[in-house]
Design an enzyme around this catalytic site. Structure first.
Site, PDB file in Angstrom:
ATOM      1  N   ASP A 128       0.815  -1.211   0.000  1.00 27.98           N
ATOM      2  CA  ASP A 128       0.000   0.000   0.000  1.00 27.98           C
ATOM      3  C   ASP A 128       0.851   1.264   0.000  1.00 27.98           C
ATOM      4  O   ASP A 128       0.574   2.203   0.737  1.00 27.98           O
ATOM      5  CB  ASP A 128      -0.948  -0.005   1.203  1.00 27.98           C
ATOM      6  CG  ASP A 128      -2.026   1.082   1.088  1.00 27.98           C
ATOM      7  OD1 ASP A 128      -2.495   1.324  -0.028  1.00 27.98           O
ATOM      8  OD2 ASP A 128      -2.363   1.685   2.127  1.00 27.98           O
ATOM      9  N   CYS A 188     -19.415  -5.852 -13.034  1.00 32.30           N
ATOM     10  CA  CYS A 188     -18.721  -4.723 -12.383  1.00 32.30           C
ATOM     11  C   CYS A 188     -18.768  -3.487 -13.270  1.00 32.30           C
ATOM     12  O   CYS A 188     -18.929  -2.362 -12.769  1.00 32.30           O
ATOM     13  CB  CYS A 188     -17.281  -5.097 -12.051  1.00 32.30           C
ATOM     14  SG  CYS A 188     -16.252  -5.569 -13.461  1.00 32.30           S
ATOM     15  N   CYS A 192     -20.996  -0.075 -11.884  1.00 34.56           N
ATOM     16  CA  CYS A 192     -20.305   1.108 -11.374  1.00 34.56           C
ATOM     17  C   CYS A 192     -21.241   2.312 -11.423  1.00 34.56           C
ATOM     18  O   CYS A 192     -21.786   2.632 -12.488  1.00 34.56           O
ATOM     19  CB  CYS A 192     -19.051   1.395 -12.205  1.00 34.56           C
ATOM     20  SG  CYS A 192     -18.185   2.902 -11.678  1.00 34.56           S
ATOM     21  N   CYS A 234     -15.455   2.931  -2.055  1.00 35.26           N
ATOM     22  CA  CYS A 234     -16.660   2.463  -2.741  1.00 35.26           C
ATOM     23  C   CYS A 234     -16.471   0.984  -3.030  1.00 35.26           C
ATOM     24  O   CYS A 234     -15.437   0.578  -3.567  1.00 35.26           O
ATOM     25  CB  CYS A 234     -16.882   3.246  -4.040  1.00 35.26           C
ATOM     26  SG  CYS A 234     -18.316   2.671  -4.998  1.00 35.26           S
ATOM     27  N   CYS A 237     -18.348  -2.220  -7.240  1.00 38.65           N
ATOM     28  CA  CYS A 237     -17.887  -3.142  -8.280  1.00 38.65           C
ATOM     29  C   CYS A 237     -17.479  -4.491  -7.697  1.00 38.65           C
ATOM     30  O   CYS A 237     -17.464  -5.500  -8.411  1.00 38.65           O
ATOM     31  CB  CYS A 237     -16.744  -2.530  -9.087  1.00 38.65           C
ATOM     32  SG  CYS A 237     -15.187  -2.316  -8.184  1.00 38.65           S
TER      33      CYS A 237
END
Length: 348
Positions: A128, A188, A192, A234, A237
Site C-alpha cells: 500500500d 462490475c 459502477c 466504494c 464493483c
C-alpha cells in the site's frame, strides 16, 4: 547463507496469518510500466500519484532491494459483515478501510521477511505504498487474475483482500500464474455508479468514487448524488462480482473477525469534531495533505444525500457550515442545503 525452498516460505506466510501466498520473479514489470505511463498521459489517473508518481520505481523491485531475485506476495482477507445501518444520518466506509488491515498484513509479511533475513538474504516489506504495483505482483505470483474492475480475484475467494510483498534476494521457485476466469461477465462494469470502468481492466480515476473521496479540491458536482452516503471508498464493483458473492455465501473470505468499528460514521458528530479528534479517529485514511477539511467535505455531500432535511440536528449542522471560514466547505454546505430542501436555512 541458508537455502530455502519456496514451499517453506509460502508455509511461513500462511502460518503468519496470510490467506494466500505465492512467489514471483523480481523481474521488472515492463508491460505494467508502459500501461502506467500511457494511462497517466491520457489523464486516466485523475491526478493520483501513488504508483503513477514514479513508474520506473513502482514496476522494478530492484529499486527497493538491490539484487532482488524474488517476490513473496501475500493476500489478507478483510471482508466482514457490516453492522446494520443506524437510524440517523450516517456515512458509509468501504470494507477495506473499516479496520487497519494493512497493519496486520505488514506484520504477517514481516515474519516472512525475518525468516529470509535469518537465512542470510536481504528482504523488505512493501504494501500500500508507491514502491510496487501490488496487484501486478500478486498476478505474477499466481494469487489470482485481473477482474474487469482491475482488482485481483483469487480463485474461489474473490477480491476482498489487501495485498503486499516481500522483496528478497533469495532465488525462489515461482508459483504458477492463474488464468483469467471472468469470461463474458461484465457486472462490475455495468454496476459502477459513475461509469468509471471505461473498458475491461481500465478505470478512469476521474469518475471513480473511491478515488474522488481522496482527491483534493471540490468534489465534482456531477458525481455528488452518485456518492450517496459514502464518505470513504466504494465497494459497488466488488459487491456485484459473482466470485465475491459466491465467496460470501460460502463464508470462505470472511476476514479476520475484527469488529467493524468504522463501518458507519455519524455525520453530525463528525462535522462537529475538531481537527485533533477527527484526525485521531480517521487519520489512517488517505487525506489530501493531511487536511481534515476533505473528510468534512465528503461528510457534507453524504449529509446532503441523507434525505433528512426535517432532522433538526442535520439542518443546524448544515446551517453552521454555511458560514464556515473555509470557502470550499461553504460551497458543499450550500449544495447539501439545496439537496435537503433547506436552502433558506439561516447560518448559525
Amino acid at each position: 547463507m541458508s537455502a530455502l525452498a519456496a514451499k517453506e516460505v509460502v508455509a511461513a506466510g500462511v502460518a503468519a496469518g496470510l490467506d494466500a501466498v505465492g512467489v514471483a520473479p523480481a523481474d521488472p514489470f515492463e508491460s505494467t510500466r508502459v500501461t502506467l505511463v500511457e494511462r497517466r498521459d491520457q489523464g486516466l489517473h485523475g491526478g493520483m500519484a501513488f504508483t503513477y508518481r514514479n513508474p520506473d520505481r513502482s514496476t522494478d523491485p530492484s529499486r527497493t532491494v538491490e539484487g532482488a531475485q524474488s517476490l513473496v506476495v501475500g493476500a489478507l482477507a478483510y471482508r466482514n459483515s457490516a453492522p446494520a445501518e443506524p437510524d440517523r444520518a450516517v456515512g458509509r466506509v468501504a470494507a477495506y478501510a473499516r479496520s487497519d488491515h494493512y497493519a496486520k498484513l505488514r506484520a504477517s509479511l514481516g515474519h516472512v521477511a525475518e525468516m529470509l533475513r535469518d537465512a542470510g538474504h536481504k528482504a523488505a516489506v512493501v504494501a500500500d505504498d508507491n514502491a510496487l504495483v501490488d496487484r501486478e505482483a500478486a498476478r505474477r505470483a499466481g494469487l489470482g487474475w485481473y477482474g474487469k474492475n482491475s482488482n485481483i480475484l483469487l480463485p474461489g475467494l474473490g477480491s476482498w483482500f489487501v495485498l503486499g510483498s516481500v522483496i528478497t534476494t533469495a532465488a525462489l521457485e515461482p508459483s504458477t500464474p492463474v488464468s483469467d476466469q471472468c469470461g463474458p461477465c461484465r457486472r462490475c462494469i455495468d454496476g459502477c455508479p459513475t461509469g468509471a470502468i471505461v473498458a475491461p481492466g481500465v478505470v478512469d480515476a476521474r469518475r471513480c468514487l473511491a478515488w474522488l473521496v481522496q482527491a483534493d479540491g471540490d468534489f465534482p458536482l456531477e458525481f455528488r448524488e452518485a456518492l450517496g452516503d459514502r464518505i470513504y471508498g466504494c465497494d459497488d464493483c466488488q459487491e456485484v462480482c459473482p466470485p465475491n458473492r459466491q465467496a460470501e455465501s460460502n463464508d470462505s473470505a470472511a476476514g479476520d473477525g475484527l469488529e467493524d468499528d468504522i463501518a458507519w460514521v455519524d455525520l453530525v458528530e463528525l462535522l462537529e469534531s475538531d481537527d485533533d479528534k477527527l484526525m485521531a479517529r480517521y487519520g489512517r485514511w488517505y487525506i489530501p495533505r493531511r487536511q481534515p477539511r476533505y473528510v468534512r467535505r465528503n461528510a457534507l455531500v453524504a449529509l446532503g444525500n441523507s434525505g433528512r432535511g426535517t432532522d433538526p440536528e442535520v439542518v443546524e449542522t448544515v446551517g453552521r457550515y454555511l458560514s464556515n471560514s473555509d470557502p470550499m466547505l461553504v460551497r458543499h454546505a450550500e449544495w447539501a442545503a439545496r439537496r435537503l430542501g433547506v436552502d433558506a436555512v439561516a447560518p448559525v
